[in-house]
Write a protein that holds these residues in place. Structure first.
Motif, short mmCIF file in Angstrom:
data_model
loop_
_atom_site.label_atom_id
_atom_site.label_comp_id
_atom_site.label_asym_id
_atom_site.label_seq_id
_atom_site.Cartn_x
_atom_site.Cartn_y
_atom_site.Cartn_z
N GLU A 137 1.49 -1.09 0.14
CA GLU A 137 0.32 0.23 -0.35
C GLU A 137 0.54 1.32 -0.26
O GLU A 137 0.74 2.68 0.31
N ARG A 138 2.42 1.08 -0.29
CA ARG A 138 3.45 2.63 -0.52
C ARG A 138 2.37 2.68 -1.87
O ARG A 138 1.97 3.18 -2.40
N GLN A 139 2.59 4.13 -1.70
CA GLN A 139 2.94 5.29 -2.27
C GLN A 139 3.80 5.21 -3.89
O GLN A 139 4.60 4.35 -3.48
N ASP A 140 2.82 5.13 -5.07
CA ASP A 140 3.41 5.20 -6.40
C ASP A 140 4.84 5.52 -6.15
O ASP A 140 5.44 4.74 -7.32
N THR A 141 5.15 6.98 -5.74
CA THR A 141 6.21 6.84 -5.83
C THR A 141 7.37 6.04 -5.43
O THR A 141 8.81 5.53 -5.55
N ARG A 142 7.18 5.73 -3.94
CA ARG A 142 7.64 4.93 -2.75
C ARG A 142 7.84 4.04 -3.86
O ARG A 142 8.74 2.89 -4.25
N LYS A 143 6.67 3.07 -4.25
CA LYS A 143 6.32 1.79 -5.07
C LYS A 143 7.34 1.69 -6.05
O LYS A 143 8.59 0.68 -6.55
N ALA A 144 7.78 2.93 -7.21
CA ALA A 144 8.85 2.97 -7.95
C ALA A 144 10.51 3.10 -7.92
O ALA A 144 11.19 2.50 -8.48
N GLU A 145 10.52 4.28 -6.42
CA GLU A 145 11.70 3.79 -5.65
C GLU A 145 12.72 2.50 -5.91
O GLU A 145 13.67 2.55 -5.98
N LEU A 146 11.59 1.84 -4.91
CA LEU A 146 12.15 0.48 -4.37
C LEU A 146 12.04 -0.96 -5.86
O LEU A 146 13.63 -1.08 -5.35
N LEU A 147 11.57 -0.24 -6.58
CA LEU A 147 11.46 -1.08 -7.45
C LEU A 147 12.71 -0.84 -8.66
O LEU A 147 13.06 -1.97 -9.12
N VAL A 148 13.00 0.40 -8.02
CA VAL A 148 14.47 0.53 -9.68
C VAL A 148 15.77 -0.20 -8.41
O VAL A 148 16.15 -0.68 -9.52
#
Length: 199
Positions: A137-148
């Motif tokens: 349920e993280r924010q989209d920007t945090r998800k993107a940061e973690l995925l990268v």
């Protein structure tokens, strides 16, 4: 002058042998080779798709981090511009969802094809964590940061040429991945910790 009976027999035996060998090869050997060729091609296509999905995660994740959603009260951003930026961000989130979905749904096609347990474990850990990030349920920007961050060390191993995949590089990628997983677990623990009681 009539042909010698021994020559006729030899020629006949040679023709029959050639015919049997050709027919036997076409019926027995060629189909097996074609099936093997198709299986090898399928494995390489799955590996190529694995790399393509990691590139998609790196690209869409980077774009999502670089293009923040404008603040609702930002006077420099018109409603039309805000709508376009939000549509672009939604598209990039969808690309991240599709990429991680493909990775987890097809892991059995590409992960076992690498020759060492070390490489297979690296893939399995990465795919499971990437999927967990997308489900969170993280924010989209945090998800993107973690995925990268998750994808980068894995890309450094699998996106490189085969002769560059050395055990120290794999071990370094595993350490980076383990450190990031520990950081994500600590972040989740902090987020799920009960709030301190009011005095």
């Amino acid at each position: 002058m009539p042909a010698d009976p021994g020559v006729v027999e030899t020629v006949t035996i040679a023709l029959v042998t050639a015919l049997v060998t050709t027919v036997g090869t076409q019926w027995l050997v060629v189909p097996r080779l074609e099936a093997r060729k198709r299986r090898i091609l399928d494995v390489h296509q799955a590996r190529d798709q694995f790399l393509a999905e990691m590139r998609r995660i790196l690209g869409a994740g980077g774009r999502l981090q670089n293009f923040e959603a404008p603040a609702p009260d930002d006077p420099a951003c018109s409603p039309i511009m805000r709508e376009r930026i939000e549509a672009g961000r939604a598209r990039w989130v969808k690309q991240l969802e599709n990429a991680t979905e493909w990775l987890v749904d097809n892991v059995e096609l590409y992960a076992p094809s690498w020759p060492t347990e070390l490489l297979r474990d690296l893939i399995s850990t990465y795919v499971a964590q990437a999927w967990a990030v997308m489900l969170s349920e993280r924010q989209d920007t945090r998800k993107a940061e973690l995925l990268v961050a998750l994808t980068t060390p894995v890309w450094e191993v699998f996106g490189s040429r085969g002769w560059e995949r050395r055990p120290p590089d794999i071990a370094r990628a595993q350490r980076k991945l383990a450190a990031l997983i520990a950081e994500m677990a600590a972040e989740a623990d902090r987020r799920n910790a009960p709030a301190p009681a009011a005095a």
